[in-house]
Design a protein around this motif. Structure first.
Motif, PDB file in Angstrom:
ATOM      1  N   ILE A 208      -4.235 -45.660  47.696  1.00 51.85           N
ATOM      2  CA  ILE A 208      -3.688 -45.474  49.076  1.00 51.85           C
ATOM      3  C   ILE A 208      -3.314 -43.951  48.774  1.00 51.85           C
ATOM      4  CG2 ILE A 208      -1.835 -45.844  50.530  1.00 51.85           C
ATOM      5  CD1 ILE A 208      -4.252 -47.810  51.007  1.00 51.85           C
TER       6      ILE A 208
ATOM      7  N   SER B  26      -6.119 -41.373  48.397  1.00 51.04           N
ATOM      8  CA  SER B  26      -7.179 -41.157  49.594  1.00 51.04           C
ATOM      9  C   SER B  26      -6.580 -40.310  50.461  1.00 51.04           C
ATOM     10  CB  SER B  26      -7.477 -42.782  50.177  1.00 51.04           C
ATOM     11  OG  SER B  26      -6.147 -42.980  50.516  1.00 51.04           O
ATOM     12  N   SER B  27      -5.275 -40.143  50.635  1.00 53.41           N
ATOM     13  CA  SER B  27      -4.743 -39.073  51.502  1.00 53.41           C
ATOM     14  C   SER B  27      -4.997 -37.651  51.101  1.00 53.41           C
ATOM     15  CB  SER B  27      -3.134 -39.258  51.713  1.00 53.41           C
ATOM     16  OG  SER B  27      -2.986 -40.371  52.380  1.00 53.41           O
ATOM     17  N   HIS B  28      -5.122 -37.541  49.862  1.00 55.31           N
ATOM     18  CA  HIS B  28      -5.613 -36.188  49.460  1.00 55.31           C
ATOM     19  C   HIS B  28      -7.154 -35.952  49.083  1.00 55.31           C
ATOM     20  CE1 HIS B  28      -1.460 -34.583  48.382  1.00 55.31           C
ATOM     21  NE2 HIS B  28      -1.215 -36.032  48.489  1.00 55.31           N
ATOM     22  N   ASP B  29      -7.846 -36.925  49.772  1.00 53.92           N
ATOM     23  CA  ASP B  29      -9.411 -36.760  49.673  1.00 53.92           C
ATOM     24  C   ASP B  29      -9.759 -37.058  48.027  1.00 53.92           C
ATOM     25  OD1 ASP B  29      -9.661 -36.755  52.301  1.00 53.92           O
ATOM     26  OD2 ASP B  29     -10.152 -34.626  52.286  1.00 53.92           O
TER      27      ASP B  29
ATOM     28  N   VAL C 266      -0.029 -34.745  56.760  1.00 54.91           N
ATOM     29  CA  VAL C 266       0.215 -35.865  55.676  1.00 54.91           C
ATOM     30  C   VAL C 266       0.655 -35.486  54.390  1.00 54.91           C
ATOM     31  CG1 VAL C 266      -2.074 -36.639  55.082  1.00 54.91           C
ATOM     32  CG2 VAL C 266      -0.387 -38.383  55.613  1.00 54.91           C
ATOM     33  N   ILE C 267       0.091 -34.481  54.000  1.00 59.80           N
ATOM     34  CA  ILE C 267       0.493 -34.268  52.358  1.00 59.80           C
ATOM     35  C   ILE C 267       1.856 -33.651  52.414  1.00 59.80           C
ATOM     36  CG2 ILE C 267      -2.098 -34.136  51.601  1.00 59.80           C
ATOM     37  CD1 ILE C 267      -1.887 -31.102  51.281  1.00 59.80           C
TER      38      ILE C 267
ATOM     39  N   ARG D 299      -8.258 -42.828  55.555  1.00 63.06           N
ATOM     40  CA  ARG D 299      -8.120 -42.076  54.511  1.00 63.06           C
ATOM     41  C   ARG D 299      -6.535 -41.569  54.540  1.00 63.06           C
ATOM     42  NH1 ARG D 299     -12.742 -39.756  54.330  1.00 63.06           N
ATOM     43  NH2 ARG D 299     -11.873 -37.695  54.782  1.00 63.06           N
ATOM     44  N   ARG D 300      -6.471 -40.416  55.618  1.00 64.69           N
ATOM     45  CA  ARG D 300      -5.087 -39.759  55.547  1.00 64.69           C
ATOM     46  C   ARG D 300      -3.997 -40.651  56.198  1.00 64.69           C
ATOM     47  NH1 ARG D 300      -7.447 -34.812  59.063  1.00 64.69           N
ATOM     48  NH2 ARG D 300      -8.624 -34.016  57.665  1.00 64.69           N
ATOM     49  N   TYR D 301      -4.254 -41.541  57.087  1.00 60.83           N
ATOM     50  CA  TYR D 301      -3.219 -42.504  57.666  1.00 60.83           C
ATOM     51  C   TYR D 301      -3.056 -43.777  57.221  1.00 60.83           C
ATOM     52  CZ  TYR D 301      -2.490 -37.841  60.231  1.00 60.83           C
ATOM     53  OH  TYR D 301      -2.507 -36.828  60.565  1.00 60.83           O
ATOM     54  N   ASN D 302      -4.049 -44.445  56.505  1.00 59.77           N
ATOM     55  CA  ASN D 302      -4.098 -45.821  56.175  1.00 59.77           C
ATOM     56  C   ASN D 302      -4.226 -46.570  57.303  1.00 59.77           C
ATOM     57  OD1 ASN D 302      -1.768 -44.881  53.629  1.00 59.77           O
ATOM     58  ND2 ASN D 302      -4.149 -44.711  53.589  1.00 59.77           N
TER      59      ASN D 302
ATOM     60  N   ARG E 131       2.712 -43.860  59.430  1.00 61.98           N
ATOM     61  CA  ARG E 131       2.337 -43.181  57.958  1.00 61.98           C
ATOM     62  C   ARG E 131       3.608 -42.787  57.575  1.00 61.98           C
ATOM     63  NH1 ARG E 131       1.137 -42.898  53.750  1.00 61.98           N
ATOM     64  NH2 ARG E 131      -0.667 -41.610  52.659  1.00 61.98           N
TER      65      ARG E 131
END
Lengths: 341, 341
Positions: free
Chosen positions: A189, A192-195, B127-128, B163-166, B186
């Motif tokens: 998880i 995935s936020s970081h591609d 997000v990162i 991906r970014r926010y689940n 998130r």
């Protein structure tokens, strides 16, 4: 204050401690020798060239990698200056060359050029180090993560598990495997936020730890989410399913895919049963003693005989390194009970 | 190359750009003036003393805070040296004192002593940057997060949102509010891994952005998870529920709690309708035009009259700053349609 220890061909100084606690600045944990044996095995198989031992303590893991593997560069980091002093001394004693670093790990990971292999082995939960590691690791690099916070992962402290791993755990007889699957879910998880995409290639568990080795690739794919499922569980008859059914409690999400890349396990003999079980892509295992106790069965059958019986009935079956009383099989529990009575 | 701009009492240099894109090293976005008006309002209400403007660009936000608020220290950071040069020039022009920093934000956050207020306003997804900010913010500090990646948050790119926010987003008429609720979900999930708790105290949305202000406290509580719910939605009749019902699609998880701390909105007049809507703790709003179109109603009723009618029928109702055609109410959609025909 220090004593000379030996692990494989390596002699090294370690602080004299009777009991290992989080408050110790540096310690050497004999229990982890096997985990380090596995590390050098994996590194020899996958051949990463630039390695980060992120919390090196006495330096034993870095020194073993330097001695036992053919790698280009090993950065041994620890936030504690004593640990770096000791690692320097031990590297000299064993005539190996390490790049030493005495930094906050997160700063190191954001500053340094990417590594091919990063080893995260903190005291307790690794979860807050995963994102910085993900942001640093090279494409196709290896990320090894150790968790020792088994209370939350085993479901003994479910609210801590919820907070750290965003997962509702299940404290049952195959919780050791579930612990690995929770750690995998959470790591994927974050990636995935970081591609990026994390694929587990090897898992090993000892009494006090779970370790997962991941291959990390750049990926904008959402395939990984298909392998995250909630588990519905009935604690009365021990049945479970990934689809909702009445009188069940809900747990997870868990990663439900493969734990081992078979190309890494086919010649692996360091841990009993692990090679066998890795050939069965099955979720969970059965603890025969606990099942017999639960259903008041007085089965006298030997585990090896049970496995032979299951195989001759057309099922897949093997022992599992997660539990001495465990078997891994694609049989359902109702059928298994028939084989036990 | 540069031109002199004015915002409130502040004159400052900004690069001459016709179109704002991610590839520009520094830019000034007039559209964000209102967002900055809100920032100084919130800072004057909550009185944080040490502030980080993490991606300061021309320095306009830092300079406005310095001019319009009474704060002890403002660190204006940008990874781009040009931005810091420009911020220095603009600070001098306006005779304000800023601490300038030209660092990778994540390194800054792990190195610096904690801030009382951190503003994260990147081009695209924030997000990162959330985890490093969480690890730095002081207990009871304020974290302001801007998202401009509205495609994923609005559900136009659901796999990127996943991906970014689940989160599985929902592209419907109240998606602007859902975007804020996804960002909150998130951010809270990230904070909980660090044993911290994020409580949204203010949300504002413009055409191209969503901004959420959080109060961050140390907390090992899992209460936050009770405010994360999946939404079941029927796109034919626009009904939805947090409980499963047939012929619905599942979306979320979304944060379902309050968006505003009423002590911050009771005297807030910078954005039309926001004060009113903040008094109604209701999930979602209705876009009257879209609902009339969907159900082929030719309602000629004025929104203000509709709100009066709903109130006299005993419902709560107000307009919403999220949409000019929107009303916020605790009425169910079936009943609302009766009021429209």
């Amino acid at each position: 204050m220090f004593k000379l220890e030996t692990e494989n061909s390596i002699k090294f100084y370690s602080p004299k401690n009777e009991v290992i606690t989080k408050s110790l600045p540096v310690f050497y944990n004999k229990e982890m020798k096997l985990a380090r044996d596995v590390t050098t095995y994996i590194i020899n198989q996958l051949k990463p060239s630039r390695i980060l031992d992120s919390m090196c303590a006495t330096g034993i893991r870095s020194i073993r990698i330097a001695k036992e593997c053919n790698v280009k560069e090993i950065v041994a980091n620890d936030i504690n200056p004593l640990a770096i002093k000791l690692t320097k001394k031990n590297a000299k004693l064993n005539k190996v060359s390490l790049s030493l670093s005495n930094k906050n790990l997160n700063i190191l990971l954001y500053e340094e050029k990417p590594f091919d292999y990063i080893d995260i082995d903190p005291f307790g939960s690794p979860v807050i180090f995963i994102e910085p590691a993900i942001s640093n690791i090279k494409n196709n690099g290896i990320l090894a993560i150790t968790a020792t916070d088994l209370g939350p992962l085993y479901g003994r402290h479910p609210s801590t598990c919820r907070r750290r791993y965003n997962c509702i755990p299940l404290n049952n007889y195959f919780r050791k495997e579930l612990a690995a699957r929770i750690l995998i879910y959470r790591s994927q998880i974050i990636a995935s936020s970081h591609d990026k995409s994390l694929i587990p290639v090897f898992v090993d568990a000892g009494q006090y730890y779970i370790r997962v080795y991941f291959k990390c690739t750049k990926s904008k794919s959402n395939k990984v989410f298909k392998q995250h499922k909630h588990l519905f569980y009935n604690s009365k008859n021990l049945e479970y399913s990934f689809d909702y059914f009445p009188e069940s409690t809900v747990h997870g999400p868990f990663y439900i895919g493969s734990l081992w890349d078979k190309s890494l396990t086919q010649n692996f003999n360091l841990i009993k049963y692990l090679k066998d079980e890795s050939t069965l892509d099955v979720f969970g295992y059965y603890d025969i003693h606990k099942i017999c106790k639960k259903f008041k069965l007085s089965s006298k059958i030997k585990i090896s005989t049970l496995i032979d019986n299951l195989k001759s009935s057309g099922y897949k079956a093997s022992r599992t390194h997660f539990s001495p009383q465990g078997i891994r099989s694609n049989i359902e529990i109702k059928e298994l009970i028939n084989h036990l009575t």
